[in-house]
Write a protein that holds these residues in place. Structure first.
Motif, PDB file in Angstrom:
ATOM      1  N   SER A  80      -2.597 -26.308 -14.595  1.00 18.57           N
ATOM      2  CA  SER A  80      -3.415 -25.203 -14.088  1.00 18.57           C
ATOM      3  C   SER A  80      -3.120 -24.896 -12.623  1.00 18.57           C
ATOM      4  CB  SER A  80      -4.904 -25.502 -14.277  1.00 18.57           C
ATOM      5  OG  SER A  80      -5.339 -26.499 -13.371  1.00 18.57           O
ATOM      6  N   ALA A  81      -2.617 -25.882 -11.881  1.00 18.94           N
ATOM      7  CA  ALA A  81      -2.239 -25.624 -10.489  1.00 18.94           C
ATOM      8  C   ALA A  81      -1.118 -24.595 -10.420  1.00 18.94           C
ATOM      9  CB  ALA A  81      -1.815 -26.920  -9.815  1.00 18.94           C
ATOM     10  N   PHE A  82      -0.242 -24.591 -11.408  1.00 18.24           N
ATOM     11  CA  PHE A  82       0.856 -23.627 -11.447  1.00 18.24           C
ATOM     12  C   PHE A  82       0.438 -22.306 -12.092  1.00 18.24           C
ATOM     13  CE2 PHE A  82       2.824 -27.804 -11.274  1.00 18.24           C
ATOM     14  CZ  PHE A  82       3.652 -27.650 -10.166  1.00 18.24           C
ATOM     15  N   VAL A  83      -0.492 -22.386 -13.038  1.00 16.45           N
ATOM     16  CA  VAL A  83      -0.955 -21.181 -13.730  1.00 16.45           C
ATOM     17  C   VAL A  83      -1.789 -20.305 -12.803  1.00 16.45           C
ATOM     18  CG1 VAL A  83      -2.426 -20.339 -15.603  1.00 16.45           C
ATOM     19  CG2 VAL A  83      -0.863 -22.245 -16.017  1.00 16.45           C
ATOM     20  N   TYR A  84      -2.728 -20.907 -12.059  1.00 16.59           N
ATOM     21  CA  TYR A  84      -3.669 -20.132 -11.247  1.00 16.59           C
ATOM     22  C   TYR A  84      -3.265 -20.004  -9.783  1.00 16.59           C
ATOM     23  CZ  TYR A  84      -6.700 -20.475 -15.287  1.00 16.59           C
ATOM     24  OH  TYR A  84      -7.223 -20.398 -16.548  1.00 16.59           O
ATOM     25  N   SER A  85      -2.338 -20.811  -9.303  1.00 13.78           N
ATOM     26  CA  SER A  85      -1.889 -20.799  -7.903  1.00 13.78           C
ATOM     27  C   SER A  85      -3.052 -20.771  -6.915  1.00 13.78           C
ATOM     28  CB  SER A  85      -0.977 -19.601  -7.643  1.00 13.78           C
ATOM     29  OG  SER A  85       0.161 -19.662  -8.449  1.00 13.78           O
ATOM     30  N   PRO A  86      -3.863 -21.839  -6.895  1.00 15.06           N
ATOM     31  CA  PRO A  86      -4.987 -21.893  -5.947  1.00 15.06           C
ATOM     32  C   PRO A  86      -4.477 -22.121  -4.521  1.00 15.06           C
ATOM     33  CG  PRO A  86      -4.795 -23.967  -7.105  1.00 15.06           C
ATOM     34  CD  PRO A  86      -3.786 -23.034  -7.716  1.00 15.06           C
ATOM     35  N   PRO A  87      -5.367 -22.123  -3.532  1.00 15.63           N
ATOM     36  CA  PRO A  87      -4.943 -22.417  -2.151  1.00 15.63           C
ATOM     37  C   PRO A  87      -4.249 -23.787  -2.074  1.00 15.63           C
ATOM     38  CG  PRO A  87      -7.215 -21.662  -2.201  1.00 15.63           C
ATOM     39  CD  PRO A  87      -6.781 -21.817  -3.625  1.00 15.63           C
ATOM     40  N   ALA A  88      -3.476 -23.982  -1.019  1.00 17.04           N
ATOM     41  CA  ALA A  88      -2.608 -25.158  -0.907  1.00 17.04           C
ATOM     42  C   ALA A  88      -3.340 -26.488  -1.084  1.00 17.04           C
ATOM     43  CB  ALA A  88      -1.883 -25.140   0.431  1.00 17.04           C
ATOM     44  N   ALA A  89      -4.481 -26.665  -0.437  1.00 15.95           N
ATOM     45  CA  ALA A  89      -5.206 -27.935  -0.538  1.00 15.95           C
ATOM     46  C   ALA A  89      -5.666 -28.186  -1.969  1.00 15.95           C
ATOM     47  CB  ALA A  89      -6.394 -27.943   0.411  1.00 15.95           C
ATOM     48  N   ASN A  90      -6.180 -27.162  -2.613  1.00 14.49           N
ATOM     49  CA  ASN A  90      -6.632 -27.305  -3.993  1.00 14.49           C
ATOM     50  C   ASN A  90      -5.447 -27.475  -4.934  1.00 14.49           C
ATOM     51  OD1 ASN A  90      -8.418 -27.495  -6.102  1.00 14.49           O
ATOM     52  ND2 ASN A  90      -8.824 -25.314  -6.203  1.00 14.49           N
ATOM     53  N   PHE A  91      -4.336 -26.828  -4.644  1.00 17.65           N
ATOM     54  CA  PHE A  91      -3.122 -26.979  -5.449  1.00 17.65           C
ATOM     55  C   PHE A  91      -2.694 -28.443  -5.485  1.00 17.65           C
ATOM     56  CE2 PHE A  91       1.490 -27.330  -5.705  1.00 17.65           C
ATOM     57  CZ  PHE A  91       1.772 -26.601  -6.845  1.00 17.65           C
ATOM     58  N   TRP A  92      -2.577 -29.072  -4.308  1.00 16.79           N
ATOM     59  CA  TRP A  92      -2.138 -30.467  -4.262  1.00 16.79           C
ATOM     60  C   TRP A  92      -3.195 -31.415  -4.803  1.00 16.79           C
ATOM     61  CZ3 TRP A  92       2.613 -31.424  -4.415  1.00 16.79           C
ATOM     62  CH2 TRP A  92       3.523 -30.540  -3.842  1.00 16.79           C
ATOM     63  N   ASN A  93      -4.454 -31.070  -4.652  1.00 14.30           N
ATOM     64  CA  ASN A  93      -5.514 -31.866  -5.254  1.00 14.30           C
ATOM     65  C   ASN A  93      -5.371 -31.865  -6.776  1.00 14.30           C
ATOM     66  OD1 ASN A  93      -8.224 -33.265  -5.146  1.00 14.30           O
ATOM     67  ND2 ASN A  93      -8.727 -31.480  -6.401  1.00 14.30           N
ATOM     68  N   ASP A  94      -5.133 -30.691  -7.355  1.00 17.55           N
ATOM     69  CA  ASP A  94      -4.955 -30.602  -8.805  1.00 17.55           C
ATOM     70  C   ASP A  94      -3.752 -31.421  -9.267  1.00 17.55           C
ATOM     71  OD1 ASP A  94      -7.129 -28.946  -8.888  1.00 17.55           O
ATOM     72  OD2 ASP A  94      -6.028 -27.138  -9.461  1.00 17.55           O
ATOM     73  N   ILE A  95      -2.657 -31.368  -8.506  1.00 12.08           N
ATOM     74  CA  ILE A  95      -1.451 -32.110  -8.881  1.00 12.08           C
ATOM     75  C   ILE A  95      -1.717 -33.618  -8.838  1.00 12.08           C
ATOM     76  CG2 ILE A  95       0.933 -32.649  -8.206  1.00 12.08           C
ATOM     77  CD1 ILE A  95       0.684 -29.871  -9.366  1.00 12.08           C
ATOM     78  N   VAL A  96      -2.242 -34.098  -7.723  1.00  8.00           N
ATOM     79  CA  VAL A  96      -2.422 -35.548  -7.533  1.00  8.00           C
ATOM     80  C   VAL A  96      -3.511 -36.106  -8.447  1.00  8.00           C
ATOM     81  CG1 VAL A  96      -3.115 -37.312  -5.863  1.00  8.00           C
ATOM     82  CG2 VAL A  96      -1.532 -35.508  -5.181  1.00  8.00           C
ATOM     83  N   VAL A  97      -4.671 -35.471  -8.456  1.00  6.71           N
ATOM     84  CA  VAL A  97      -5.788 -35.981  -9.254  1.00  6.71           C
ATOM     85  C   VAL A  97      -5.516 -35.792 -10.748  1.00  6.71           C
ATOM     86  CG1 VAL A  97      -8.258 -35.763  -9.731  1.00  6.71           C
ATOM     87  CG2 VAL A  97      -7.432 -35.650  -7.389  1.00  6.71           C
ATOM     88  N   GLY A  98      -4.951 -34.657 -11.134  1.00  8.86           N
ATOM     89  CA  GLY A  98      -4.616 -34.442 -12.545  1.00  8.86           C
ATOM     90  C   GLY A  98      -3.590 -35.452 -13.050  1.00  8.86           C
ATOM     91  N   ALA A  99      -2.585 -35.744 -12.227  1.00 11.22           N
ATOM     92  CA  ALA A  99      -1.580 -36.745 -12.617  1.00 11.22           C
ATOM     93  C   ALA A  99      -2.208 -38.130 -12.722  1.00 11.22           C
ATOM     94  CB  ALA A  99      -0.435 -36.750 -11.612  1.00 11.22           C
ATOM     95  N   ALA A 100      -3.089 -38.469 -11.790  1.00 11.63           N
ATOM     96  CA  ALA A 100      -3.766 -39.770 -11.844  1.00 11.63           C
ATOM     97  C   ALA A 100      -4.619 -39.884 -13.107  1.00 11.63           C
ATOM     98  CB  ALA A 100      -4.618 -39.971 -10.598  1.00 11.63           C
ATOM     99  N   ILE A 101      -5.341 -38.824 -13.430  1.00 14.59           N
ATOM    100  CA  ILE A 101      -6.161 -38.830 -14.649  1.00 14.59           C
ATOM    101  C   ILE A 101      -5.268 -38.995 -15.872  1.00 14.59           C
ATOM    102  CG2 ILE A 101      -7.603 -37.371 -16.149  1.00 14.59           C
ATOM    103  CD1 ILE A 101      -8.839 -36.215 -13.547  1.00 14.59           C
TER     104      ILE A 101
END
Length: 133
Positions: free
Chosen positions: A29-50
């Motif tokens: 979803s970080a790539f689908v919705y392209s949120p602001p930079a901080a939220n983008f990296w949060n989605d990548i890191v936290v989503g991968a950890a989950i």
């Protein structure tokens, strides 16, 4: 020989697998919705950890130890963070906002269920048999 006295280990594996898939969606979803930079990296890191931790638990259901309660609890906390994160990062994109909130809620509920179920599950232990010769 070993005795098995686990209650819901079978369903816990499926719940962990679904949780891992939702973690994968958070990354995607970080790539689908392209949120602001901080939220983008949060989605990548936290989503991968989950995804990684829940996937680990999904694979551990057939193992001797079973579901790791600490790992399931950590995933539940990460899910709660995903619910709060759009408010912290002030995500204004409606799709990114609701994707994070709903995905985080799903992860928190599923992982919380796994953590609750795994704490009372008896572990499989090998039984000692007397060797009489």
């Amino acid at each position: 020989m070993s005795e098995t006295t686990d209650r819901d280990n079978d369903s816990s594996g499926y719940v962990s697998a679904v949780t891992a898939l939702v973690g994968g969606w958070i990354v995607l979803s970080a790539f689908v919705y392209s949120p602001p930079a901080a939220n983008f990296w949060n989605d990548i890191v936290v989503g991968a950890a989950i995804g990684i931790i829940a996937g680990y638990n999904a694979l551990k259901t057939d193992d001797v130890e079973g579901i790791n309660t600490g790992a399931a609890s950590l995933v539940a906390l990460l899910g709660l963070w995903m619910v709060v994160a759009p408010f912290v990062f002030e995500t204004v994109l409606e799709g990114a906002f609701w994707s994070d909130v709903v995905s985080g809620a799903i992860v928190a509920v599923l992982a919380g269920y796994n953590a609750y179920q795994s704490r009372g599950t008896e572990r499989r232990t090998p039984t000692a048999e007397a060797d009489t010769r």
